[in-house]
Design an enzyme around this catalytic site. Structure first.
Site, PDB file in Angstrom:
ATOM      1  N   GLU A 255       4.971  -9.116  18.182  1.00 21.80           N
ATOM      2  CA  GLU A 255       6.061  -8.616  17.592  1.00 21.80           C
ATOM      3  C   GLU A 255       6.276  -8.003  16.089  1.00 21.80           C
ATOM      4  O   GLU A 255       6.044  -9.071  15.533  1.00 21.80           O
ATOM      5  CB  GLU A 255       7.848  -9.125  18.428  1.00 21.80           C
ATOM      6  N   CYS A 294      13.526  -8.411  11.199  1.00 19.70           N
ATOM      7  CA  CYS A 294      12.790  -7.102  12.156  1.00 19.70           C
ATOM      8  C   CYS A 294      13.346  -6.043  12.151  1.00 19.70           C
ATOM      9  O   CYS A 294      12.824  -5.082  12.171  1.00 19.70           O
ATOM     10  CB  CYS A 294      11.901  -7.801  12.637  1.00 19.70           C
TER      11      CYS A 294
END
Length: 682
Positions: A255, A294
């Site tokens: 990720e 993120c």
């Protein structure tokens, strides 16, 4: 000086030397020295497999879920301790809420999933597959916990959430974890783990912590382990390509930080609520965690005629934002989590500035509140404008991990989608529009580029969790640059830690393995009647064979009168030409109701109530004169936990109802659920 310790093999251990000196992101004061040098990673991983794995696998999904709930309650009682240290990461109270209570919320969410799994250590997946003409050979799938460890390599920006959102999943699956947070903020992760260890809620070996660099930890993973990585795409790809990961075929979930976008719809006007919603959402994504997410918005994609309006509105909102010491009154944005991040951000800003124009520079327009910029890791917001985003493409390639974003114009919705695609895969893109047709067009065209799409408007903005908030029951990850991975996602996430295995054999054998009755398996007659037996006494496969009933036209008429269902196929024999029916047909729900009348034992007993119908199919028309009987079989048993000491101890029993006619063919099948009292009330 205090050492930030590692918790491995059942004890707290200092690493050799000093790999990193952790500092308060606001004051610059030293918090402690961090090191994991000298740790034996082969032994650490084996300890998790040997000690933590068996303990977790001996528990059922229900027990593991209850364990997560207990842990969530325990950490909630101590959350203020975590908030106090979280200020040192540069986070405001609101930032810390996302990290701390968001992480604990993941534990609660996954604890609730225990009800969607069987009360067994393993899971039975999907439906039975018939593999033979005579029905003596069938197939199914079971899912068992992997006999390895989950190695979680986490980013610096969420030292609590990053750990808890991942371990919630692997612990529910029955797999132990070794957590390696970023050394920059591992001091906060260490504090939380200390409290977890002190609670004794988790079995020993189910959670270990490596606070330092962790160099070499992946050299010792094998094919039963799972590795997850959250961080930069460049680092993630290097780790994913390590020889040992490839040689052992180790599942690797990546990720990565991505260049997420937020799109203002073509149909939105400056006076619309959606315009204000858009500005508020962008402002929040720039300032929350000082832009260190993120999922933060890096590209603000706006209809070309609204670029200046967006610039003015966003700049005005940023000017009214207090930035500085997160403990100070009214401060909305704190510092970056580590001083080294300031230097990295400045390098990326230099690259972006070569092709873009700065339209808001917080360092020139805003003053820090109760903070010394020479000591703290502070960076004020910066907004760029890129007037030609198809030509000047560094904005689609370089991620400034901080309070930085770029406004860019588009002419058509197709152009907006194309700009999103230049990011080469994102964790999330949002579109703000009140036009559902516009939202549909955009979503269907952009979905392949994104792990998540948020459609925001006046109708949902009040309750929306926002662009930057991944939710436990939805997948978190994205294609391409975002890593191609998948985290959380409710039940989907748990499956990553289970091995799906096809099983084949006789229905009796598959019934024994799955503890779920399989069609074609033996059906010994129940004695006494199933409704006279307590939960513990019921055996999967035991069956009640009922008396029979011949359906009449009077049954059909009476049921129509009671139910109000006068559908032509039941009541008008002259309307059946061109249909599937030869003559008037009995109501399907009459067949099911009559089946209940045949199999129910009416006297008071252990059966407390009917809990519902899970599935029901009517497989053959029943005409007047047809004689039906019922086979009622124990299909599956699911124990329930008591909600209070005074609660009745009970379980849910799934019964397979097979209604058949005089030829022996099934005319209806259903799975009904009943709540059954336990003999043992303790």
């Amino acid at each position: 000086m205090r050492k930030i310790e590692n918790y491995v093999m059942g004890q707290w251990i200092e690493g050799d030397g000093v790999e990193f000196v952790a500092r308060n992101a606001v004051t610059g004061e030293v918090i402690g020295e961090v090191s994991s040098a000298g740790l034996d990673y082969a032994e650490i991983l084996e300890y998790g497999r040997r000690v933590g794995g068996p303990a977790l696998r001996s528990m059922t999904f229900r027990e593991r879920g209850q364990m997560l709930k207990n842990l969530a309650l325990y950490l909630t009682e101590r959350k203020e301790i975590f908030y106090e240290l979280s200020y040192a990461t540069g986070a405001t109270r609101a930032d810390s809420w996302i990290d701390i209570e968001g992480g604990i919320g993941n534990l609660f969410s996954y604890a609730s999933l225990r009800r969607q799994f069987p009360d067994k250590p393993y899971h039975v997946d999907g439906q039975t597959v018939n593999l033979s003409k005579g029905g003596t050979f069938i197939g199914h799938h079971i899912m068992v916990p992997r006999r390895g460890v989950a190695v979680h390599i986490n980013a610096f920006n969420f030292p609590v959430w990053g750990m808890l959102e991942k371990i919630a999943v692997n612990l529910l699956a029955g797999v132990p974890a070794v957590v390696k947070p970023s050394e920059y903020t591992s001091y906060l992760t260490e504090l939380v783990v200390r409290h977890i260890v002190e609670s004794s809620i988790l079995p020993e070996g189910s959670l270990q912590l490596v606070t330092g660099l962790g160099r070499g930890i992946l050299d010792h993973v094998h094919n039963q382990d799972v590795v997850t990585f959250t961080g930069s795409a460049a680092t993630g790809k290097k780790l994913k390509a390590l020889p040992n990961i490839i040689e052992e075929s180790v599942p690797f979930n990546l990720e990565a930080d991505s260049l997420n976008a937020s799109v203002l719809g073509m149909t939105v006007q400056p006076e619309d609520p959606e315009f204000d919603i858009f500005i508020k959402e962008i402002h929040r994504e720039i300032t929350v965690k000082a832009g260190q997410k993120c999922t933060a918005v890096r590209r603000i994609i706006v209809p070309e005629h609204l670029v200046e309006a967006v610039e003015r509105a966003l700049a005005e909102r940023l000017r009214n934002t207090r930035i500085g010491n997160p403990r100070a009154e009214g401060v909305r944005m704190g510092a970056l989590a580590a001083h080294i991040q300031v230097d990295r951000l400045k390098k990326n800003l230099e690259i972006l500035a070569r092709e873009q124009e700065v339209v808001f520079d917080g360092s020139k327009e805003l003053e820090l509140v109760e903070a010394d910029p020479s000591r703290g890791a502070f960076v004020q917001p910066i907004i760029f404008r890129n007037s030609n985003p198809f030509k000047n493409t560094s904005v689609h390639e370089v991620e400034p991990f901080g309070p930085v974003s770029t406004i860019m114009p588009y002419k058509t919705l197709e152009e907006a989608v194309a700009l999103v695609g230049l990011g080469k895969g994102s964790l999330v893109t949002s579109i703000i529009t009140n036009d559902d047709r516009e939202a549909t067009r955009f979503t269907l065209e952009a979905a392949h580029l994104n792990g998540r799409i948020l459609v925001l408007n006046r109708r949902c903005a009040k309750e929306s969790t926002g662009h930057g908030s991944p939710m436990p029951m939805l997948t978190h990850g994205g294609p391409g640059r975002a890593g191609g991975g998948e985290e959380m996602g409710g039940v989907r996430g748990v499956m990553h830690y289970l091995q799906r295995t096809a099983i084949q054999g006789h229905p009796d054998t598959i019934t024994e393995i799955t503890q779920i009755y399989q069609p074609g398996a033996s059906r010994p007659e129940a004695e006494p009647h199933l409704f006279r037996q307590y939960f513990e006494d019921l055996k999967v496969g035991d069956t009640v064979y009922t008396h029979k009933h011949t359906v009449t036209e009077a049954d059909i008429v009476n049921f129509a009168n009671v139910s109000g269902d006068n559908f032509y196929a039941h009541m008008d024999a002259t309307s059946l030409e061109g249909t599937l029916f030869e003559r008037r047909v009995a109501h399907g729900y009459f067949i099911l109701s009559k089946a209940a009348g045949l199999f129910v034992d009416p006297k008071k007993g252990p059966v407390l109530l009917n809990y519902g119908i899970e599935e029901c199919r009517f497989t053959k028309p029943v005409y007047p004169g047809t004689t039906i009987g019922v086979k009622l079989t124990v299909k599956e048993k699911i124990s329930q936990e008591k909600r209070s000491p005074e609660d009745i101890a009970r379980g849910i029993v799934k019964f397979y109802v097979d209604v058949y006619d005089e030829t022996g063919e099934s005319v209806a099948v259903a799975t009904i659920l009943t709540m059954v009292k336990k003999r043992n009330q303790n």
